[in-house]
Motif scaffolding. Structure first.
Motif, PDB file in Angstrom:
ATOM      1  N   GLY A  41     -69.824 -36.162  24.384  1.00 33.22           N
ATOM      2  CA  GLY A  41     -70.122 -37.006  25.462  1.00 33.22           C
ATOM      3  C   GLY A  41     -69.702 -36.279  26.709  1.00 33.22           C
ATOM      4  N   SER A  42     -70.458 -36.634  27.765  1.00 29.23           N
ATOM      5  CA  SER A  42     -70.086 -36.025  29.210  1.00 29.23           C
ATOM      6  C   SER A  42     -69.681 -37.074  30.050  1.00 29.23           C
ATOM      7  N   SER A  43     -69.791 -38.364  29.835  1.00 30.24           N
ATOM      8  CA  SER A  43     -69.390 -39.475  30.825  1.00 30.24           C
ATOM      9  C   SER A  43     -67.884 -39.224  31.029  1.00 30.24           C
ATOM     10  N   ALA A  44     -67.831 -39.298  32.400  1.00 30.65           N
ATOM     11  CA  ALA A  44     -66.434 -39.017  32.771  1.00 30.65           C
ATOM     12  C   ALA A  44     -65.888 -40.623  33.290  1.00 30.65           C
ATOM     13  N   ASP A  49     -76.659 -34.950  26.375  1.00 31.62           N
ATOM     14  CA  ASP A  49     -75.695 -34.356  25.415  1.00 31.62           C
ATOM     15  C   ASP A  49     -76.433 -34.655  23.894  1.00 31.62           C
ATOM     16  N   GLU A  50     -77.551 -34.876  23.833  1.00 26.47           N
ATOM     17  CA  GLU A  50     -78.222 -35.081  22.388  1.00 26.47           C
ATOM     18  C   GLU A  50     -78.262 -33.951  21.702  1.00 26.47           C
ATOM     19  N   LEU A  51     -78.305 -32.495  22.322  1.00 25.05           N
ATOM     20  CA  LEU A  51     -78.394 -31.332  21.693  1.00 25.05           C
ATOM     21  C   LEU A  51     -77.208 -30.722  22.060  1.00 25.05           C
ATOM     22  N   PRO A  52     -76.538 -30.411  21.079  1.00 22.28           N
ATOM     23  CA  PRO A  52     -75.078 -29.771  21.230  1.00 22.28           C
ATOM     24  C   PRO A  52     -75.630 -28.300  21.646  1.00 22.28           C
ATOM     25  N   PRO A  53     -74.412 -27.716  22.322  1.00 21.53           N
ATOM     26  CA  PRO A  53     -74.640 -26.274  22.831  1.00 21.53           C
ATOM     27  C   PRO A  53     -74.906 -25.372  21.695  1.00 21.53           C
ATOM     28  N   ALA A  54     -74.182 -25.584  20.670  1.00 19.55           N
ATOM     29  CA  ALA A  54     -74.383 -24.640  19.555  1.00 19.55           C
ATOM     30  C   ALA A  54     -76.076 -24.557  18.980  1.00 19.55           C
ATOM     31  N   LEU A  55     -76.699 -25.621  19.109  1.00 22.42           N
ATOM     32  CA  LEU A  55     -78.216 -25.773  18.444  1.00 22.42           C
ATOM     33  C   LEU A  55     -79.018 -25.494  19.869  1.00 22.42           C
ATOM     34  N   LYS A  56     -78.603 -25.183  21.068  1.00 24.21           N
ATOM     35  CA  LYS A  56     -79.541 -24.892  22.061  1.00 24.21           C
ATOM     36  C   LYS A  56     -79.803 -23.209  21.979  1.00 24.21           C
ATOM     37  N   GLN A  57     -79.154 -22.555  20.978  1.00 16.29           N
ATOM     38  CA  GLN A  57     -79.549 -20.894  21.043  1.00 16.29           C
ATOM     39  C   GLN A  57     -80.426 -20.790  19.709  1.00 16.29           C
TER      40      GLN A  57
END
Length: 144
Positions: free
Chosen positions: A33-36, A50-58
């Motif tokens: 989550g990115s909520s501060a 936030d629905e697509l984690p960085p590992a799945l963006k590649q």
């Protein structure tokens, strides 16, 4: 009454329709989550984006029998209104809700190949359809 808010540590489960196989999507992937400002049991709430984690963006490898020489593709998720808060927003973004299943689209960048005596043959299907869903352990907070 609303639905469960998605928070850091909750999971994204993606199923690509057979015969396509994307090994990286076989197990659920944890979300961050990115909520501060919004925390639920000390875990940040997940916002749109936030629905697509960085590992799945590649780009990810895939096969689609009989095309067994791996190709690559990228993933896109299409959230439904039931997966987003409508009334409550954080940093001007909707928060993610468990909601219903939603669409996952795997777009081929480099096609998988089928070996043949005459040489490899490319997978002719450029888009693989699938479904995705959030899995949560949050039983405390709900949103609308």
């Amino acid at each position: 009454m609303g639905d469960q808010l998605i928070v850091t540590g909750d999971l994204l489960q993606i199923t690509v329709n057979p015969p396509a196989v994307v090994p990286q999507l076989m197990a659920p992937t944890p979300l961050t989550g990115s909520s501060a400002t919004v925390k639920i049991t000390k875990r940040a709430a997940c916002l749109v984006g936030d629905e697509l984690p960085p590992a799945l963006k590649q780009p990810m490898p895939y096969t689609s029998p009989p095309f067994v020489i791996p190709g690559t593709g990228t993933l896109q998720l299409i959230l439904q209104p039931a997966n987003l808060t409508q009334m409550v927003k954080n940093d001007h973004k909707p928060m993610l809700l468990k909601g219903a299943m939603f669409e996952a689209i795997f777009t081929v960048q480099s096609p998988a190949m089928q070996p043949t005596p005459a040489g490899p043959v490319s997978d002719p299907v450029p888009v693989k359809q699938g479904k995705a869903m959030f899995q949560t352990t949050n039983t405390v907070a709900r949103g609308q």
